[in-house]
Design a protein around this motif. Structure first.
Motif, PDB file in Angstrom:
ATOM      1  N   ARG A 342      27.215  41.172 -12.559  1.00  0.00           N
ATOM      2  CA  ARG A 342      28.054  40.111 -12.814  1.00  0.00           C
ATOM      3  C   ARG A 342      28.757  40.497 -14.385  1.00  0.00           C
ATOM      4  NH1 ARG A 342      26.998  34.301 -11.510  1.00  0.00           N
ATOM      5  NH2 ARG A 342      27.587  33.901 -13.830  1.00  0.00           N
ATOM      6  N   HIS A 343      30.059  40.059 -14.755  1.00  0.00           N
ATOM      7  CA  HIS A 343      30.458  40.370 -15.981  1.00  0.00           C
ATOM      8  C   HIS A 343      29.580  39.616 -17.162  1.00  0.00           C
ATOM      9  CE1 HIS A 343      33.987  42.434 -14.711  1.00  0.00           C
ATOM     10  NE2 HIS A 343      34.435  41.297 -14.128  1.00  0.00           N
ATOM     11  N   ASP A 344      28.812  38.613 -17.125  1.00  0.00           N
ATOM     12  CA  ASP A 344      28.062  37.847 -18.026  1.00  0.00           C
ATOM     13  C   ASP A 344      26.467  38.512 -17.834  1.00  0.00           C
ATOM     14  OD1 ASP A 344      27.066  36.865 -15.740  1.00  0.00           O
ATOM     15  OD2 ASP A 344      27.488  34.708 -16.410  1.00  0.00           O
ATOM     16  N   ARG A 345      26.295  39.342 -17.222  1.00  0.00           N
ATOM     17  CA  ARG A 345      25.127  40.082 -16.770  1.00  0.00           C
ATOM     18  C   ARG A 345      23.882  39.150 -16.527  1.00  0.00           C
ATOM     19  NH1 ARG A 345      24.542  45.631 -18.322  1.00  0.00           N
ATOM     20  NH2 ARG A 345      26.459  46.595 -18.269  1.00  0.00           N
ATOM     21  N   ALA A 346      24.170  38.170 -16.051  1.00  0.00           N
ATOM     22  CA  ALA A 346      23.488  37.124 -15.633  1.00  0.00           C
ATOM     23  C   ALA A 346      22.619  37.327 -14.422  1.00  0.00           C
ATOM     24  CB  ALA A 346      23.831  35.624 -15.358  1.00  0.00           C
ATOM     25  N   ASN A 347      21.275  37.202 -14.073  1.00  0.00           N
ATOM     26  CA  ASN A 347      20.775  37.382 -12.922  1.00  0.00           C
ATOM     27  C   ASN A 347      21.643  36.918 -11.866  1.00  0.00           C
ATOM     28  OD1 ASN A 347      18.520  38.447 -14.395  1.00  0.00           O
ATOM     29  ND2 ASN A 347      17.100  36.736 -13.946  1.00  0.00           N
ATOM     30  N   ILE A 348      21.376  38.004 -10.762  1.00  0.00           N
ATOM     31  CA  ILE A 348      22.069  37.312  -9.465  1.00  0.00           C
ATOM     32  C   ILE A 348      21.289  36.169  -8.794  1.00  0.00           C
ATOM     33  CG2 ILE A 348      23.197  38.236  -7.206  1.00  0.00           C
ATOM     34  CD1 ILE A 348      24.263  39.599  -9.865  1.00  0.00           C
ATOM     35  N   ARG A 349      22.040  35.321  -8.494  1.00  0.00           N
ATOM     36  CA  ARG A 349      21.467  34.273  -7.798  1.00  0.00           C
ATOM     37  C   ARG A 349      21.690  34.259  -6.293  1.00  0.00           C
ATOM     38  NH1 ARG A 349      21.611  28.525 -10.211  1.00  0.00           N
ATOM     39  NH2 ARG A 349      23.920  28.674 -10.081  1.00  0.00           N
ATOM     40  N   LYS A 353      17.731  29.691   2.577  1.00  0.00           N
ATOM     41  CA  LYS A 353      17.318  28.506   3.069  1.00  0.00           C
ATOM     42  C   LYS A 353      18.173  27.254   2.371  1.00  0.00           C
ATOM     43  CE  LYS A 353      13.631  27.499   5.100  1.00  0.00           C
ATOM     44  NZ  LYS A 353      12.017  27.563   5.191  1.00  0.00           N
ATOM     45  N   GLY A 354      19.355  27.468   2.043  1.00  0.00           N
ATOM     46  CA  GLY A 354      20.509  26.573   1.627  1.00  0.00           C
ATOM     47  C   GLY A 354      20.268  26.048  -0.056  1.00  0.00           C
ATOM     48  N   LYS A 355      19.619  26.844  -0.600  1.00  0.00           N
ATOM     49  CA  LYS A 355      19.298  26.781  -2.058  1.00  0.00           C
ATOM     50  C   LYS A 355      19.358  27.962  -2.938  1.00  0.00           C
ATOM     51  CE  LYS A 355      15.703  23.083  -2.322  1.00  0.00           C
ATOM     52  NZ  LYS A 355      14.357  23.335  -1.853  1.00  0.00           N
ATOM     53  N   LEU A 356      19.987  27.829  -4.032  1.00  0.00           N
ATOM     54  CA  LEU A 356      20.375  29.202  -4.825  1.00  0.00           C
ATOM     55  C   LEU A 356      19.038  29.449  -5.210  1.00  0.00           C
ATOM     56  CD1 LEU A 356      23.697  28.868  -6.616  1.00  0.00           C
ATOM     57  CD2 LEU A 356      23.070  30.459  -4.924  1.00  0.00           C
ATOM     58  N   GLU A 357      18.539  30.700  -5.405  1.00  0.00           N
ATOM     59  CA  GLU A 357      17.414  30.959  -6.192  1.00  0.00           C
ATOM     60  C   GLU A 357      17.637  32.466  -6.989  1.00  0.00           C
ATOM     61  OE1 GLU A 357      13.771  32.231  -3.865  1.00  0.00           O
ATOM     62  OE2 GLU A 357      14.119  30.412  -2.635  1.00  0.00           O
TER      63      GLU A 357
END
Ligand code: TTP
Length: 410
Positions: A342-349, A353-357
């Motif tokens: 990501r451009h902001d270098r944040a961890n990829i989520r 099972k329907g929830k962002l991890e």
């Protein structure tokens, strides 16, 4: 001693890679995960019992009826879910000897099992489990110990250090009496950790062996990339069984399987493992920690990095595949690109099972199921999943997960 391997789970957190097969047959470093379990149990057992249910035919097809000359018996899991229910299913196949149990979806090494067997005998225990010390137990139940014995298997205690259960055990046949009395847990499963607490309450001696080696619980897609990296880093020998044309550069270690051709201009920085009968190049760049299966094609102007490309899949022209997993029988159209940062270098989520991890990784690309075709100039956002059997039309930007067997067009 028999080795019981639990492989009946649905592997839902590993969708789309488990859309049509059990997770234990997924190949990491070009070998089904369950083969590592069999291999590391092999020195201690004379027979394997594998508990199956979800997509069992696929597993039986991959392993058939023996491993290293030792027979494999497949047993269908009894109705009901959970590890205790899975172990109970082996009851008729266990005589009056102790037996080893291992989850089929974990990676561990022989030394851990050796120590487990030694502790079980030394402590004259009724059961023993393999544990590992972690600084953060947020994702694990805590194994509370007192001296050489387990006092309790507790709920996840949060961000504190301690021992976690690794999913490798030794039991005596009397475990089945405790399994019968194990209640359904809050998440609707019969869990072996609850059985172990019942055993401790009844005064049974449950010992533990602390393991310091590498262990991975393959629950989520990025665990496959972690294990792939570990296996290539520690186990790969430079060995070329195929053909390497003049003008190709292989920086060791690179394993090239029989029948594979590495064409001129390919630049491969190991550790990289390539299976049989694949076509690599001309003019491609393959970077460390990449596994490419059998009958694959990685063609001109393609860069692959830290990725798993399973059997019969192609990245034939002008592709970038970074930190990604590509299932079997896939074809990436010319110009299909995976974004892995990501451009902001944040961890990829990633949606599990329907929830962002949070994957804990700032670099993670696409997770593509089996039999997926993409058209030209398809762009896939980081951490997005494409379900098995889907077709992605030319020019599509995949910024949302795609369900299985779906046609996506601009
Ligand atoms: P889990 O990873 O808890 O379950 P799962 O494999 O179904 O995956 P997911 O949660 O993503 O759907 O299972 C741990 C081990 O126990 C694994 O080796 C599979 C096995 N297992 C069974 O054999 N039978 C079962 O009913 C369950 C729940 C798991």
């Amino acid at each position: 001693m028999k080795g019981v391997i639990l492989a009946a789970g649905k592997g839902e957190r590993l969708r789309p890679l488990t859309d049509d097969r059990p997770k234990v047959v997924l190949k990491v470093a070009n070998r089904p995960i369950i083969e590592y379990v069999l291999e590391n149990l092999d020195p201690f057992v004379d027979e394997f019992v594998i508990i199956v249910r979800y997509q069992k035919e696929k597993l039986i097809e991959v392993l058939s009826d023996e491993f290293n000359g030792k027979p494999i018996t497949y047993v269908e899991q009894l109705p009901g879910d959970g590890t205790a229910k899975a172990i109970e299913s082996a009851r008729e196949h266990i005589g009056d000897e102790e037996f080893i149990v291992a989850n089929g979806d974990i990676y561990f090494e022989e030394d851990g099992v050796r120590e487990l067997v030694a502790v079980f005998r030394r402590e004259k225990a009724d059961a023993a489990l393999l544990v590992k010390h972690f600084e953060d137990l947020s994702h694990f139940g805590k194994i509370e110990v007192e001296g050489s014995l387990v006092k309790r298997v507790a709920e996840k205690p949060g961000k504190v250090p301690g021992y976690a259960n690794l999913g490798v055990y030794i039991f005596k046949p009397d475990v089945f009496e405790f399994i019968e009395r194990t209640p359904l847990s809050e998440r609707g499963e019969y869990e072996i950790t609850d059985t172990i607490n019942l055993m401790i309450d009844a005064g049974k001696r449950v010992a533990y062996a602390a393991y310091s080696g590498y262990w991975n619980d393959i629950g989520r897609p990025w665990n496959l990339l972690e294990l792939n990296e570990y296996l290539l880093k520690t186990n790969l020998k430079h060995e070329v069984r195929g053909t390497v044309e003049e003008g190709a550069v292989l920086i060791p270690p690179v394993e090239v399987g029989e029948g594979t051709v590495i064409r001129s201009g390919a630049y491969i920085i190991g550790p990289v493992k390539i299976g049989k009968n694949s076509r690599i190049g001309p003019n491609c760049f393959i970077r460390p920690y990449t596994s490419i299966g059998d009958n694959c094609h990685v063609g001109n102007a393609v860069e692959v990095k830290n990725s798993i490309i399973m059997d019969n899949s192609n990245a034939p022209h002008l592709n970038y595949v970074g930190d990604s997993i590509i299932g079997e029988n896939c074809n990436l159209g010319a110009g299909t690109i995976t974004a892995n940062l990501r451009h902001d270098r944040a961890n990829i989520r990633v949606e599990i099972k329907g929830k962002l991890e949070d994957s804990g990784r700032h670099k993670l690309g696409a997770i593509i199921g089996h039999n997926v075709k993409t058209g030209i100039n398809v762009t896939i956002y980081p951490g997005r999943k494409i379900g098995s059997g889907s077709l992605i039309g030319p020019g599509v930007i995949v910024d949302k997960n795609v369900p299985p067997r779906t046609l996506v067009v601009v």
